[in-house]
Design a protein around this motif. Structure first.
Motif, PDB file in Angstrom:
ATOM      1  N   LEU A  85       0.810  -1.217   0.000  1.00 49.26           N
ATOM      2  CA  LEU A  85       0.000   0.000   0.000  1.00 49.26           C
ATOM      3  C   LEU A  85       0.844   1.270   0.000  1.00 49.26           C
ATOM      4  N   TYR A  86       2.117   1.149   0.346  1.00 46.95           N
ATOM      5  CA  TYR A  86       3.000   2.324   0.308  1.00 46.95           C
ATOM      6  C   TYR A  86       4.413   1.846   0.019  1.00 46.95           C
ATOM      7  N   ASN A  87       5.240   2.741  -0.466  1.00 48.15           N
ATOM      8  CA  ASN A  87       6.615   2.389  -0.799  1.00 48.15           C
ATOM      9  C   ASN A  87       7.354   1.889   0.435  1.00 48.15           C
ATOM     10  N   GLY A  88       7.949   0.721   0.335  1.00 41.78           N
ATOM     11  CA  GLY A  88       8.650   0.122   1.461  1.00 41.78           C
ATOM     12  C   GLY A  88       7.789  -0.754   2.332  1.00 41.78           C
ATOM     13  N   GLY A 146       0.173   1.964   6.678  1.00 39.69           N
ATOM     14  CA  GLY A 146       0.654   3.308   6.339  1.00 39.69           C
ATOM     15  C   GLY A 146       1.084   4.125   7.533  1.00 39.69           C
ATOM     16  N   TRP A 147       0.147   4.482   8.394  1.00 39.31           N
ATOM     17  CA  TRP A 147       0.375   5.097   9.703  1.00 39.31           C
ATOM     18  C   TRP A 147       1.158   6.410   9.692  1.00 39.31           C
ATOM     19  N   VAL A 148       1.167   7.118   8.560  1.00 39.36           N
ATOM     20  CA  VAL A 148       1.814   8.439   8.493  1.00 39.36           C
ATOM     21  C   VAL A 148       0.906   9.366   7.699  1.00 39.36           C
ATOM     22  N   SER A 149       0.474  10.454   8.307  1.00 43.17           N
ATOM     23  CA  SER A 149      -0.371  11.427   7.614  1.00 43.17           C
ATOM     24  C   SER A 149       0.364  11.979   6.396  1.00 43.17           C
ATOM     25  N   GLY A 150      -0.327  12.039   5.259  1.00 36.04           N
ATOM     26  CA  GLY A 150       0.271  12.570   4.035  1.00 36.04           C
ATOM     27  C   GLY A 150       1.036  11.552   3.220  1.00 36.04           C
ATOM     28  N   ARG A 151       1.236  10.356   3.739  1.00 33.85           N
ATOM     29  CA  ARG A 151       1.994   9.327   3.004  1.00 33.85           C
ATOM     30  C   ARG A 151       1.252   8.922   1.725  1.00 33.85           C
ATOM     31  N   SER A 152       2.004   8.716   0.649  1.00 32.30           N
ATOM     32  CA  SER A 152       1.417   8.288  -0.620  1.00 32.30           C
ATOM     33  C   SER A 152       0.883   6.864  -0.509  1.00 32.30           C
ATOM     34  N   VAL A 153      -0.311   6.654  -1.014  1.00 32.49           N
ATOM     35  CA  VAL A 153      -0.948   5.343  -1.033  1.00 32.49           C
ATOM     36  C   VAL A 153      -0.939   4.827  -2.470  1.00 32.49           C
ATOM     37  N   PHE A 170      -5.438   2.877 -12.805  1.00 29.60           N
ATOM     38  CA  PHE A 170      -4.126   2.932 -12.176  1.00 29.60           C
ATOM     39  C   PHE A 170      -3.351   1.669 -12.540  1.00 29.60           C
ATOM     40  N   THR A 171      -2.055   1.824 -12.676  1.00 33.42           N
ATOM     41  CA  THR A 171      -1.184   0.667 -12.810  1.00 33.42           C
ATOM     42  C   THR A 171      -0.605   0.339 -11.434  1.00 33.42           C
ATOM     43  N   LYS A 172      -0.211  -0.888 -11.258  1.00 37.12           N
ATOM     44  CA  LYS A 172       0.340  -1.319  -9.973  1.00 37.12           C
ATOM     45  C   LYS A 172       1.487  -0.402  -9.551  1.00 37.12           C
ATOM     46  N   GLY A 173       1.431   0.057  -8.294  1.00 38.40           N
ATOM     47  CA  GLY A 173       2.482   0.918  -7.759  1.00 38.40           C
ATOM     48  C   GLY A 173       2.251   2.397  -7.986  1.00 38.40           C
ATOM     49  N   GLN A 174       1.236   2.771  -8.738  1.00 39.15           N
ATOM     50  CA  GLN A 174       0.943   4.178  -8.990  1.00 39.15           C
ATOM     51  C   GLN A 174       0.206   4.772  -7.789  1.00 39.15           C
TER      52      GLN A 174
END
Length: 250
Positions: A108-111, A136-143, A189-193
Motif C-alpha cells: 500500500l506504500y513504498n517500502g 501506512g500510519w503516516v499522515s500525508g503518506r502516498s498510497v 491505475f497501474t500497480k504501484g501508482q
C-alpha cells in the motif's frame, strides 16, 4: 508400433490408455491378468504392476520397473486388436488445468509489505464482505495501487477522509479509506501508482484502510480476525496470500 503418448506409472496413472494396456496384458498370456466381468478399469493397480514386473518385462529383457515406457509399450502393442489400436491412436492425453496463479499484489506504500503478507484484522464498517487491514500510519503518506485497477464508484466517505472502490485486474475488489481525496470514476491505475494520500487522524492513528472483496475471484469472503469472522482488530487468520493460494487451487 505406436509412439507411447505418456508413461504409465503403477498406482498413479489413470486413463483410457491404462484400460487399453490391460487388454494387451490379458492377451499376452492366458490368465496373466483376468478380465473382470464388467471390463477393465482405468486405474493402474497392483495386479497390473505385478504382471509387468514379474512376467512381461523380465521375459522381454526390459528393466522390471512395473511401469510402462516405450519398450514395454512396443511389446504390448502387438497384443492389441485393431479396435483398441484405433482407440489408442484417437485418444489424447487429458490436459490437467493448472491452479490459477495467485495475483502478484504489491504494498500500500513504498517500502511496505505486500498485501499478500498481511492478515486481515477487521470488517469494513457499513460495507459487508470487505474484510480489511490498516497500514501506512503516516499522515500525508502516498498510497499505492496494489495491482492494475480501475475506480468503479464515485466518491464515498470514510469518516474521516475520502474513500473509493476499485476493481483489480485479478477481479479482487478494494475499498480504500481515510484518504485526503478520492480519484474520479473510471480512473485507471497501474500497480504501484499513487492513488491518494493518507488523511490526518489525531493521536497517531493516521492510516489507510484496505477492504478486500474476494467473491468475484474465490466465490466467498476472506477470513479476518482470530476466529475468521472477527472479533475486530484481532490477528489469527491466514494471510491474504495463503488464503488466495488455497482458494485458487481448489
Amino acid at each position: 508400433m505406436a509412439r507411447l503418448k505418456r508413461p504409465m506409472y503403477a498406482g498413479v496413472t489413470v486413463g483410457k490408455d491404462v484400460e487399453i494396456a490391460k487388454f494387451a496384458i490379458h492377451r499376452y498370456e492366458d490368465g496373466l491378468l483376468p478380465k473382470p466381468a464388467t471390463g477393465f478399469t482405468k486405474n493402474f493397480g497392483p495386479a497390473m504392476k505385478e504382471a509387468l514386473q514379474k512376467v512381461i518385462q523380465p521375459r522381454e529383457g526390459i528393466p522390471a520397473t512395473g511401469n510402462i515406457g516405450q519398450a514395454t509399450w512396443d511389446v504390448l502393442w502387438q497384443y492389441l486388436d485393431a479396435y483398441r489400436k484405433s482407440q489408442y491412436i484417437a485418444w489424447s492425453v487429458p490436459v490437467v488445468p493448472k491452479p490459477n496463479p495467485v495475483p502478484n499484489l504489491g504494498p500500500l506504500y513504498n517500502g511496505g509489505a505486500s498485501v499478500l503478507n498481511h492478515q486481515l484484522t477487521h470488517n469494513t464498517d457499513g460495507i459487508p464482505n470487505f474484510p480489511a487491514y490498516d497500514d501506512g500510519w503516516v499522515s500525508g503518506r502516498s498510497v499505492l495501487a496494489v495491482e492494475d485497477m480501475v475506480v468503479d464508484t464515485t466518491y464515498t466517505s470514510s469518516s474521516p477522509g475520502a474513500a473509493f472502490f476499485s476493481t483489480g485486474k485479478s477481479k479482487l475488489r478494494y475499498w480504500y479509506g481515510h484518504l485526503n481525496s478520492a480519484p474520479p470514476l473510471n480512473k485507471r491505475f497501474t500497480k504501484g501508482q499513487q492513488v491518494g494520500t493518507i488523511c490526518y487522524q489525531p493521536n497517531g492513528k493516521s492510516h489507510v484502510h484496505l477492504g478486500i472483496y474476494a467473491r468475484n475471484l474465490l466465490g466467498y469472503d476472506l477470513l479476518y480476525g482470530a476466529n475468521g469472522n472477527g472479533p475486530d482488530y484481532t490477528y489469527g487468520s491466514p494471510t491474504v496470500g495463503t488464503q488466495l493460494k488455497e482458494g485458487l487451487s481448489l
